[in-house]
Design a protein around this motif. Sequence first.
Motif, PDB file in Angstrom:
ATOM      1  N   ILE A 336      16.091  35.532  34.370  1.00 38.95           N
ATOM      2  CA  ILE A 336      16.155  36.861  33.777  1.00 38.95           C
ATOM      3  C   ILE A 336      17.616  37.290  33.619  1.00 38.95           C
ATOM      4  N   LEU A 337      17.925  37.950  32.504  1.00 41.93           N
ATOM      5  CA  LEU A 337      19.255  38.524  32.301  1.00 41.93           C
ATOM      6  C   LEU A 337      19.368  39.833  33.081  1.00 41.93           C
ATOM      7  N   ILE A 338      20.513  40.049  33.731  1.00 40.71           N
ATOM      8  CA  ILE A 338      20.729  41.243  34.550  1.00 40.71           C
ATOM      9  C   ILE A 338      21.950  41.983  34.008  1.00 40.71           C
ATOM     10  N   PHE A 339      21.729  43.123  33.390  1.00 40.14           N
ATOM     11  CA  PHE A 339      22.840  43.914  32.854  1.00 40.14           C
ATOM     12  C   PHE A 339      23.285  44.915  33.919  1.00 40.14           C
ATOM     13  N   ALA A 340      24.262  44.485  34.750  1.00 40.81           N
ATOM     14  CA  ALA A 340      24.675  45.297  35.890  1.00 40.81           C
ATOM     15  C   ALA A 340      26.174  45.571  35.913  1.00 40.81           C
ATOM     16  N   ASN A 341      26.919  45.025  34.955  1.00 44.04           N
ATOM     17  CA  ASN A 341      28.369  45.187  34.978  1.00 44.04           C
ATOM     18  C   ASN A 341      28.827  46.030  33.793  1.00 44.04           C
ATOM     19  N   THR A 342      30.118  46.321  33.738  1.00 45.79           N
ATOM     20  CA  THR A 342      30.685  47.091  32.627  1.00 45.79           C
ATOM     21  C   THR A 342      31.794  46.279  31.965  1.00 45.79           C
ATOM     22  N   GLN A 343      32.026  46.564  30.690  1.00 50.11           N
ATOM     23  CA  GLN A 343      33.095  45.874  29.966  1.00 50.11           C
ATOM     24  C   GLN A 343      34.452  46.197  30.573  1.00 50.11           C
ATOM     25  N   GLU A 344      34.608  47.414  31.088  1.00 45.78           N
ATOM     26  CA  GLU A 344      35.892  47.823  31.677  1.00 45.78           C
ATOM     27  C   GLU A 344      36.250  46.944  32.881  1.00 45.78           C
ATOM     28  N   ILE A 345      35.254  46.665  33.729  1.00 39.57           N
ATOM     29  CA  ILE A 345      35.493  45.820  34.897  1.00 39.57           C
ATOM     30  C   ILE A 345      35.855  44.403  34.466  1.00 39.57           C
ATOM     31  N   VAL A 346      35.100  43.855  33.535  1.00 37.90           N
ATOM     32  CA  VAL A 346      35.356  42.489  33.063  1.00 37.90           C
ATOM     33  C   VAL A 346      36.738  42.406  32.423  1.00 37.90           C
ATOM     34  N   ASP A 347      37.088  43.399  31.617  1.00 37.54           N
ATOM     35  CA  ASP A 347      38.391  43.400  30.945  1.00 37.54           C
ATOM     36  C   ASP A 347      39.548  43.489  31.933  1.00 37.54           C
ATOM     37  N   ALA A 348      39.317  44.131  33.066  1.00 36.39           N
ATOM     38  CA  ALA A 348      40.363  44.238  34.088  1.00 36.39           C
ATOM     39  C   ALA A 348      40.490  42.955  34.894  1.00 36.39           C
ATOM     40  N   LEU A 349      39.393  42.241  35.056  1.00 37.18           N
ATOM     41  CA  LEU A 349      39.396  41.027  35.883  1.00 37.18           C
ATOM     42  C   LEU A 349      39.994  39.816  35.172  1.00 37.18           C
ATOM     43  N   ILE A 350      39.559  39.562  33.953  1.00 35.08           N
ATOM     44  CA  ILE A 350      39.885  38.302  33.284  1.00 35.08           C
ATOM     45  C   ILE A 350      41.394  38.024  33.236  1.00 35.08           C
ATOM     46  N   PRO A 351      42.253  39.015  32.937  1.00 34.46           N
ATOM     47  CA  PRO A 351      43.695  38.710  32.875  1.00 34.46           C
ATOM     48  C   PRO A 351      44.359  38.525  34.236  1.00 34.46           C
ATOM     49  N   ASN A 352      43.693  38.865  35.336  1.00 34.09           N
ATOM     50  CA  ASN A 352      44.326  38.787  36.640  1.00 34.09           C
ATOM     51  C   ASN A 352      44.750  37.345  36.951  1.00 34.09           C
ATOM     52  N   PRO A 353      45.956  37.145  37.450  1.00 29.74           N
ATOM     53  CA  PRO A 353      46.457  35.780  37.695  1.00 29.74           C
ATOM     54  C   PRO A 353      45.627  34.966  38.685  1.00 29.74           C
ATOM     55  N   LEU A 354      44.836  35.623  39.541  1.00 30.24           N
ATOM     56  CA  LEU A 354      44.040  34.891  40.525  1.00 30.24           C
ATOM     57  C   LEU A 354      42.714  34.387  39.968  1.00 30.24           C
TER      58      LEU A 354
END
Length: 480
Positions: A336-354
């Motif tokens: 099942i697909l679970i829509f529990a996150n936000t684009q803002e959180i994903v956008d903040a995470l992906i560029p992080n160097p870690l």
Amino acid sequence: MRKLILSLLFLGFTNGVLAAQQFDLVIEGGRVMDPETGLDAVRNVGIRDGKIAQISQETLAGKRVIHASGLIVAPGFIDVHQHAQELASQRVKAFDGVTTALEMEIGAADVAQFLKEKEGRSLIHYGTTASYLSARALAFGTPLPAGAILPKSGPATDDHATPEQIAQMQKQLNSEIEAGALGIGMGIEYAPGSTRLEVIDVFRLAAGRKVPVYTHMRSAGRVEPGSAIQSTEEVIGAAAITGAPLHIVHINSTCLKDSLECLSMVEGARERELDVTTEAYPYIAGMTAINSAVFNPGWREKLGIDYGDLVLPDTGEHLTETRFEELRNSKNQQFILIFANTQEIVDALIPNPLIMIASDGLVGHPRNAGCFSRVLRQYVREKKTLTLMEALRKMTLMPAQMLERSTPAARRKGRLQEGADADIVVFDPQTMSDRSTFEKPMEPSVGVHYLLVGGTVLIQDGKMVDNVLPGKAIVGPGKK
């Protein structure tokens, strides 16, 4: 006569030198990018016997020449979190630039069988961890059905294990490491009955065998006890206590609104010289089995979502309470697909160097086909929050360096350098794009012109080459 002999000798010598210098394949005139050395320049790449033999500004002679002017020549992408391992999924991974895709989060119940079934039958390189969930189910006398990776909610997931059962799990996991596992895949959230001591005991085994633990942490959300913060604390603590290397999978879909805080905990652990890494994928929806322990009572409060945020991948149906209970109680496993996150959180995470990029690829979710090209499209080309070199580092060098914990083969991966394996992607940075959607999750990405796996051309002029299966196993320290 003497002059003729000398001329013939010279001609023979010259032909010998030319033959020695000729490569199996040359990639000519592309923009060569290597995240480890920082090389970013137009170069020619000579490949011989599946390895990168020479990188040069000079013209190189090859039995075959690929003209790559205007294209990026980079190490093939390494996906350390790929569940779907059948050929259809390998095919879409290849069009996404992936040359190595590993099942590390959950792992295989039978590593020897996993490796045997894929030998000579794989488009791209493969490998796996040992499955803690399978070992636990076996210790409880309810082995997983053939083909299943997640146990249904029940005693094997929800009950505490006895010391004898933990010892049995450790014995089974040790056997799988001997068979070639790259570590231990530990899906703690799928076994909520596991005690803190059981977790530490599994980490102790990993430390003793000098392999990492790849963990799906105990819980998500903000509800205490059992929050994402507490779950992150648990596994970092277990790594600190035992010395086992730790990789936290999909921190975006476990920590949700607290993802950045969880990431700060990873950063703090690393600053204190603990071997802790993590990953994320660029989508707001996760995916898992509705019959699993993730949906034990209290899941709505924990995740901060409701029935309507769960979607059937095949039909797009948003669930109701009645439909949820029907699927939850079915004998058939339903993802099942679970829509529990936000684009803002994903956008903040992906560029992080870690953060390294890993797909969590599974049939039914667009991340299976489009994860890596989506990062290149969204974060490099459109949002411009990542440089191309940094994006490549997250997809190649970072996962390779992490894999070095358990296999020397990784030292030849994730780099575009002389002596490295010729796992290479040649793509157009202006057109590389994902096309997979939640409605059409298996649409292949576009923009890859060529893909080489171990020096063998798998994609040529944007099309898959027929009857070529160059993928090879990547195995851990137990497999000689």
